[in-house]
Design a protein around this motif. Structure first.
Motif, PDB file in Angstrom:
ATOM      1  N   ALA A   2       0.834  -1.199   0.000  1.00 16.00           N
ATOM      2  CA  ALA A   2       0.000   0.000   0.000  1.00 16.00           C
ATOM      3  C   ALA A   2       0.874   1.256   0.000  1.00 16.00           C
ATOM      4  CB  ALA A   2      -0.910   0.001   1.217  1.00 16.00           C
ATOM      5  N   ASP A   3       0.314   2.358  -0.515  1.00 16.46           N
ATOM      6  CA  ASP A   3       1.067   3.613  -0.527  1.00 16.46           C
ATOM      7  C   ASP A   3       1.418   4.059   0.890  1.00 16.46           C
ATOM      8  OD1 ASP A   3       0.989   3.729  -3.266  1.00 16.46           O
ATOM      9  OD2 ASP A   3      -0.663   5.155  -3.376  1.00 16.46           O
ATOM     10  N   TYR A   5       0.952   2.708   5.021  1.00 13.71           N
ATOM     11  CA  TYR A   5       0.593   1.518   5.791  1.00 13.71           C
ATOM     12  C   TYR A   5       1.230   1.584   7.174  1.00 13.71           C
ATOM     13  CZ  TYR A   5       5.286  -0.016   4.395  1.00 13.71           C
ATOM     14  OH  TYR A   5       6.643  -0.094   4.194  1.00 13.71           O
ATOM     15  N   ASN A 380      -5.354   2.944   7.975  1.00 22.39           N
ATOM     16  CA  ASN A 380      -4.328   2.514   7.028  1.00 22.39           C
ATOM     17  C   ASN A 380      -4.264   0.997   6.967  1.00 22.39           C
ATOM     18  OD1 ASN A 380      -2.843   5.185   6.379  1.00 22.39           O
ATOM     19  ND2 ASN A 380      -2.937   5.172   8.607  1.00 22.39           N
ATOM     20  N   THR A 381      -3.747   0.482   5.867  1.00 14.71           N
ATOM     21  CA  THR A 381      -3.518  -0.949   5.743  1.00 14.71           C
ATOM     22  C   THR A 381      -2.561  -1.399   6.852  1.00 14.71           C
ATOM     23  OG1 THR A 381      -3.836  -0.888   3.356  1.00 14.71           O
ATOM     24  CG2 THR A 381      -2.614  -2.760   4.260  1.00 14.71           C
TER      25      THR A 381
END
Length: 386
Positions: A2-3, A5, A380-381
């Protein structure tokens, strides 16, 4: 990847648990508070704690309990908020321990005649003025009613409003708890838990306590009060605190607790673009930031949608061990930082963790410590590493 995380290190969580249990052997039961999606860490950390000495847990809702049970079906689990009566069947399926906040709730609960052998904890309001009983006769009556029922009175507890570092309210609450439970034989109640992480670290164990609750410290933060420094402000603080301790006969405060705790959460992102900005050009919403020199900026895929907050009080990020400042207004999903020619588009950016401490992050955003972890973790991831 992910961008943006967060990494959650379960090995660190496990070591934190072992260190806490070893540090405080006088407590029989450690109750890990995992409300708020485990302070943003997610329930993927539960077994790392459970397998290393944190054997009881607390959540705030049946929804959280359901997520918890996906990871661990056996650990005792206290719901800190009273479960809605029409959801008792759900609570039974989740094997929840129930909190009893007042006589009205208890009577309705007992009238339901649930088949599940619930364990119950009586909440005592010793001055926080949220949930809990405030009358000792009612508390005695409630305990008697439970003991005459098919259910088990497993615990009584309160919550401190202050840490008791230099104020008298900590001692006042503890005295109030003792008074409110004076008609009970606490030695016959398995779990008497009065505390929080800061109370655990800053004060000796109350003689009536058999268990302790903790939140922040379990996730890696030594929140014990520090010793005073040698500056003018520090000396004034020391004089103030000494005055209050003598005036109110306050409990001893334990400072500089030697307990190795390591944060398990790190927030990272990639760089979207590197670009040059000329002196006099504007950056971001409202054209509020004007470059005072020719500069290079990095655009990051992170903003208040990622739980970092809209405010920027001197925020910096870390790249390759160096700090770089935010420039311009932080947006919903992007922000800019001022960098140098050493920064490459492939570099990893750290927003929380390593040199960016939780305390620094708090000052940047104006948010509380638990608020930060919850917001960052939930928005966030999450990637778990062992």
């Amino acid at each position: 990847m992910a961008d943006t995380y967060v990494e959650i290190n379960r090995s660190i969580m496990a070591q934190n648990a072992r260190n806490i249990v070893a540090k405080y052997p006088e407590y029989g039961t450690f109750i890990g508070i995992v409300k708020g999606d485990a302070y943003g860490h997610g329930y993927g950390i539960i077994n790392a704690l459970y397998d290393n000495g944190i054997r009881y847990f607390g959540v705030s809702s049946t929804e959280e309990a359901a997520d918890f049970r996906k990871e661990n079906t056996e650990a005792p689990l206290l719901c800190l908020e009273p479960v809605a009566i029409d959801r008792l069947a759900e609570a039974a399926a989740l094997k929840l321990t129930l909190a009893i906040p007042d006589m009205e709730y208890l009577k309705v609960f007992l009238d339901c005649k649930c088949d599940y052998p619930f364990k119950l904890h009586i909440q005592i309001d010793s001055g926080f003025n949220r949930l809990g009983f405030k009358d000792k006769q009612e508390i005695k009556e409630a305990a008697d009613m439970i003991e005459s029922s098919p259910y088990t009175l497993e615990g009584v507890y309160q919550h401190y409003a202050t840490a008791g570092i230099f104020d008298p309210y900590y001692d006042a609450q503890q005295a109030k708890f003792r008074e409110l439970t004076s008609l009970l034989d606490l030695s016959k109640i398995p779990l008497v838990h009065l505390g929080s992480g800061i109370a655990l670290m800053a004060h000796k164990k109350p003689d009536i306590a058999t268990a302790t609750r903790m939140g922040l410290m379990m996730y890696g933060y030594n929140i014990s009060p520090d010793s005073y420094g040698h500056g003018v402000k520090d000396r004034l603080r020391a004089m103030r605190d000494e005055y209050y301790h003598k005036k109110y006969h306050l409990s001893e405060v334990i400072r500089d607790v030697e307990l190795e705790l390591t944060p398990a959460m790190t927030m990272k992102c990639r760089i979207l673009q590197l670009k040059d900005v000329n002196k006099g050009e504007h950056i971001g919403y409202g054209a509020a930031y004007t470059a005072d020199e020719d500069m290079r900026i990095a655009v990051l895929p992170v903003g208040y949608n990622n739980g970092i907050g809209h405010h920027d009080h001197g925020r910096v990020v870390e790249i390759n061990g160096r700090f770089y400042p935010v420039v311009g207004e932080i947006g919903m999903n992007m922000m800019c930082i001022k960098v140098d020619r050493d920064v490459k588009s492939s570099d990893e950016v750290i927003l929380l963790g390593d040199k960016i401490t939780l305390g620094m992050f708090s000052r940047f955003s104006g948010m509380g410590l638990a608020e930060i972890m919850l917001g960052v973790g939930k928005n966030n991831t999450r990637i778990y590493i062992d």
